[in-house]
Design a protein around this motif. Structure first.
Motif, mmCIF file in Angstrom:
data_model
loop_
_atom_site.group_PDB
_atom_site.id
_atom_site.type_symbol
_atom_site.label_atom_id
_atom_site.label_comp_id
_atom_site.label_asym_id
_atom_site.label_seq_id
_atom_site.Cartn_x
_atom_site.Cartn_y
_atom_site.Cartn_z
ATOM 1 N N ASP A 1 -3.653 -2.373 -9.498
ATOM 2 C CA ASP A 1 -4.843 -3.222 -9.601
ATOM 3 C C ASP A 1 -4.562 -4.469 -10.414
ATOM 4 O O ASP A 1 -4.897 -5.594 -10.003
ATOM 5 C CB ASP A 1 -5.986 -2.411 -10.225
ATOM 6 N N THR A 2 -3.927 -4.291 -11.570
ATOM 7 C CA THR A 2 -3.629 -5.448 -12.421
ATOM 8 C C THR A 2 -2.626 -6.389 -11.762
ATOM 9 O O THR A 2 -2.807 -7.616 -11.784
ATOM 10 C CB THR A 2 -3.086 -4.973 -13.778
ATOM 11 N N LEU A 3 -1.566 -5.839 -11.171
ATOM 12 C CA LEU A 3 -0.566 -6.699 -10.542
ATOM 13 C C LEU A 3 -1.184 -7.533 -9.425
ATOM 14 O O LEU A 3 -0.887 -8.732 -9.291
ATOM 15 C CB LEU A 3 0.580 -5.846 -9.987
ATOM 16 N N SER A 4 -2.053 -6.919 -8.643
ATOM 17 C CA SER A 4 -2.721 -7.656 -7.559
ATOM 18 C C SER A 4 -3.601 -8.758 -8.122
ATOM 19 O O SER A 4 -3.621 -9.890 -7.597
ATOM 20 C CB SER A 4 -3.543 -6.695 -6.705
ATOM 21 N N ARG A 5 -4.314 -8.464 -9.180
ATOM 22 C CA ARG A 5 -5.186 -9.469 -9.798
ATOM 23 C C ARG A 5 -4.397 -10.645 -10.364
ATOM 24 O O ARG A 5 -4.890 -11.771 -10.430
ATOM 25 C CB ARG A 5 -6.026 -8.833 -10.900
ATOM 26 N N LEU A 6 -3.162 -10.363 -10.790
ATOM 27 C CA LEU A 6 -2.320 -11.418 -11.355
ATOM 28 C C LEU A 6 -1.470 -12.127 -10.301
ATOM 29 O O LEU A 6 -0.595 -12.921 -10.628
ATOM 30 C CB LEU A 6 -1.413 -10.831 -12.438
ATOM 31 N N GLY A 7 -1.724 -11.812 -9.036
ATOM 32 C CA GLY A 7 -1.047 -12.518 -7.950
ATOM 33 C C GLY A 7 0.305 -11.964 -7.564
ATOM 34 O O GLY A 7 1.033 -12.598 -6.793
ATOM 35 N N LYS A 8 0.633 -10.768 -8.053
ATOM 36 C CA LYS A 8 1.909 -10.150 -7.685
ATOM 37 C C LYS A 8 1.737 -9.358 -6.389
ATOM 38 O O LYS A 8 0.792 -8.590 -6.245
ATOM 39 C CB LYS A 8 2.394 -9.208 -8.793
ATOM 40 N N ARG A 9 2.665 -9.557 -5.460
ATOM 41 C CA ARG A 9 2.607 -8.829 -4.201
ATOM 42 C C ARG A 9 3.312 -7.482 -4.352
ATOM 43 O O ARG A 9 4.389 -7.406 -4.943
ATOM 44 C CB ARG A 9 3.267 -9.637 -3.088
ATOM 45 N N ILE A 10 2.662 -6.438 -3.798
ATOM 46 C CA ILE A 10 3.230 -5.095 -3.837
ATOM 47 C C ILE A 10 3.537 -4.679 -2.386
ATOM 48 O O ILE A 10 2.633 -4.696 -1.549
ATOM 49 C CB ILE A 10 2.232 -4.088 -4.464
ATOM 50 N N PRO A 11 4.781 -4.396 -2.072
ATOM 51 C CA PRO A 11 5.942 -4.216 -2.953
ATOM 52 C C PRO A 11 6.875 -5.420 -3.012
ATOM 53 O O PRO A 11 7.913 -5.345 -3.653
ATOM 54 C CB PRO A 11 6.648 -3.044 -2.294
ATOM 55 N N GLU A 12 6.517 -6.517 -2.342
ATOM 56 C CA GLU A 12 7.473 -7.631 -2.241
ATOM 57 C C GLU A 12 7.929 -8.127 -3.603
ATOM 58 O O GLU A 12 9.133 -8.365 -3.825
ATOM 59 C CB GLU A 12 6.858 -8.782 -1.440
ATOM 60 N N ASP A 13 6.983 -8.321 -4.540
ATOM 61 C CA ASP A 13 7.340 -8.796 -5.881
ATOM 62 C C ASP A 13 7.633 -7.634 -6.832
ATOM 63 O O ASP A 13 8.612 -7.678 -7.584
ATOM 64 C CB ASP A 13 6.213 -9.657 -6.460
ATOM 65 N N VAL A 14 6.786 -6.639 -6.795
ATOM 66 C CA VAL A 14 6.927 -5.484 -7.695
ATOM 67 C C VAL A 14 6.663 -4.203 -6.905
ATOM 68 O O VAL A 14 5.590 -4.046 -6.319
ATOM 69 C CB VAL A 14 5.948 -5.559 -8.885
ATOM 70 N N ALA A 15 7.649 -3.317 -6.895
ATOM 71 C CA ALA A 15 7.473 -1.997 -6.271
ATOM 72 C C ALA A 15 6.900 -1.031 -7.310
ATOM 73 O O ALA A 15 7.174 -1.156 -8.508
ATOM 74 C CB ALA A 15 8.805 -1.476 -5.750
ATOM 75 N N ILE A 16 6.116 -0.065 -6.848
ATOM 76 C CA ILE A 16 5.484 0.905 -7.758
ATOM 77 C C ILE A 16 5.718 2.321 -7.245
ATOM 78 O O ILE A 16 5.550 2.595 -6.054
ATOM 79 C CB ILE A 16 3.966 0.660 -7.882
ATOM 80 N N VAL A 17 6.090 3.207 -8.161
ATOM 81 C CA VAL A 17 6.193 4.642 -7.863
ATOM 82 C C VAL A 17 5.325 5.402 -8.862
ATOM 83 O O VAL A 17 5.398 5.143 -10.071
ATOM 84 C CB VAL A 17 7.645 5.150 -7.948
ATOM 85 N N GLY A 18 4.512 6.307 -8.342
ATOM 86 C CA GLY A 18 3.683 7.144 -9.202
ATOM 87 C C GLY A 18 4.272 8.537 -9.351
ATOM 88 O O GLY A 18 5.457 8.770 -9.078
ATOM 89 N N TYR A 19 3.426 9.472 -9.783
ATOM 90 C CA TYR A 19 3.880 10.853 -9.988
ATOM 91 C C TYR A 19 2.694 11.786 -9.788
ATOM 92 O O TYR A 19 1.597 11.490 -10.262
ATOM 93 C CB TYR A 19 4.424 11.025 -11.415
ATOM 94 N N ASP A 20 2.886 12.892 -9.097
ATOM 95 C CA ASP A 20 1.932 13.983 -8.852
ATOM 96 C C ASP A 20 1.490 14.079 -7.393
ATOM 97 O O ASP A 20 1.049 15.119 -6.942
ATOM 98 C CB ASP A 20 0.654 13.900 -9.710
ATOM 99 N N ASN A 21 1.520 12.967 -6.647
ATOM 100 C CA ASN A 21 0.998 12.926 -5.275
ATOM 101 C C ASN A 21 -0.434 13.445 -5.224
ATOM 102 O O ASN A 21 -0.783 14.286 -4.391
ATOM 103 C CB ASN A 21 1.882 13.721 -4.312
ATOM 104 N N TRP A 22 -1.265 12.923 -6.078
ATOM 105 C CA TRP A 22 -2.692 13.243 -6.090
ATOM 106 C C TRP A 22 -3.338 12.371 -5.025
ATOM 107 O O TRP A 22 -3.508 11.169 -5.200
ATOM 108 C CB TRP A 22 -3.277 12.966 -7.464
#
Length: 341
Positions: free
Chosen positions: A260-281
């Motif tokens: 949410d924050t990265l998108s608000r700051l204009g960062k493209r996901i995943p082109e600019d910043v990739a994200i991996v979470g944990y738990d598969n909730w």
């Protein structure tokens, strides 16, 4: 014409058709060692021919078991308890066994009461369900039947504990990001007091060192297991290291906040910043924008595995130590390879 209820096939009928005593027929059907293979085959063939259905209560009286398991947890309403419970219940159902569930809610007095209550019901064994994959005091000395710990590790190494492999799961996440040529990987996670958070950080540092990489931001950001913390920590991480190209998050809630924050700051996901979470909730991972790559603990399988080890203990095989069940990586749109540079 089919048999009336009062004419149901009995063990005596099976014994008569097989030409053996009732005692021998019982031993054959219950797989006792003292019956010759040919005799057992003859009894089983007679049972099949008569469509004999052994009475569960009678089997229990013969074996000295009630075919029930006590499951004691401290947080039934938590995120992890229900999938593990489902895995346990499925394994027990396959063996025509039942589970008696008690939620101590973290209260020691309530826990002792439930142990006494379950023992009074003559359960065959116990599964102790944790809520954080951490080490907990052993309860085994107060329980005279086999015990298996799941999603927690007993403090007594003579006990058997089945836990998720948090270091292995973190390794999957970080190696995935490295394979996508991400060089500036940051880490945002929950409280430092959680063993799972510390284990994942340990694996994170090892993988980065193996590939000659430094941790973006200089150090992991410890906080809450919440979206709010993820939103705040993402701003802190970007301010510290504006060149980050990936963030490994301690759970899916944090990862959703980071996205949410990265998108608000204009960062493209995943082109600019990739994200991996944990738990598969699923509530967070599937609804995240974009959908979240994450590590699945396979909680239901964890419960099934614990039940199977309990079956072994009931059969006289009592392994001890810690079983670390591998996790698996679920790849979604929040990660992808970088384009040409």
């Amino acid at each position: 014409m089919g048999r009336r209820r009062s004419d149901a096939v009995t063990l005596s009928d099976v014994a008569k058709l097989a030409g053996v005593s009732i005692s021998t027929a019982s031993k054959a059907i219950n797989a006792r060692d003292e019956v010759a293979p040919a005799t057992r085959e003859r009894v089983l063939r007679a049972a099949a021919e008569l469509s004999f259905q052994p009475n569960a209560l009678a089997r229990g009286l013969i074996s000295g078991r009630t075919r029930t398991i006590g499951l004691l947890t401290d947080e039934l309403g938590g995120r992890f308890a229900i999938p593990i419970l489902l895995g346990v219940e499925n394994a027990l159902a396959n063996e025509q066994m039942s589970v008696l569930l008690c939620d101590a809610r973290g209260d020691a007095i309530r826990r002792r009461h439930y142990i006494s209550t379950l023992l009074a019901r003559q359960v065959d064994g116990f599964i102790i369900l944790g809520d954080d994959n951490d080490i907990r005091p052993s309860l085994t000395r107060d329980i005279p039947v086999p015990v298996v710990y799941v999603y927690c590790e007993s403090s007594d190494p003579r006990d058997l504990s089945v836990i998720a492999d948090d270091e292995g799961g973190a390794r999957l996440a970080v190696e995935h990001l490295v394979s996508l040529q991400r060089k500036r990987i940051g880490h945002i996670t929950g409280p430092r007091t959680y063993r799972a958070a510390r284990d994942r950080v340990t694996a994170l540092h090892r993988v980065l060192a193996e590939h000659g990489l430094d941790l973006a931001g200089g150090a992991p950001l410890y906080g809450e297991w919440s979206q709010r913390w993820g939103r705040h920590a993402a701003r802190v991480l970007l301010a510290t290291d504006p060149d980050i190209d990936a963030v490994f998050c301690g759970n899916d809630q944090i990862a959703t906040g980071v996205a949410d924050t990265l998108s608000r700051l204009g960062k493209r996901i995943p082109e600019d910043v990739a994200i991996v979470g944990y738990d598969n909730w699923e509530e967070f991972a599937a609804d995240c924008r974009p959908p979240l790559t994450t590590v699945d603990l396979d909680l239901e399988l964890l419960g099934t595995t614990a039940a199977r080890y309990l079956f072994d203990a009931l059969d006289g095989r009592r392994p001890s130590g810690v079983i670390r069940q591998p996790c698996r990586l679920v790849v979604r749109e929040s990660t992808s390879a970088l384009g040409p540079t």
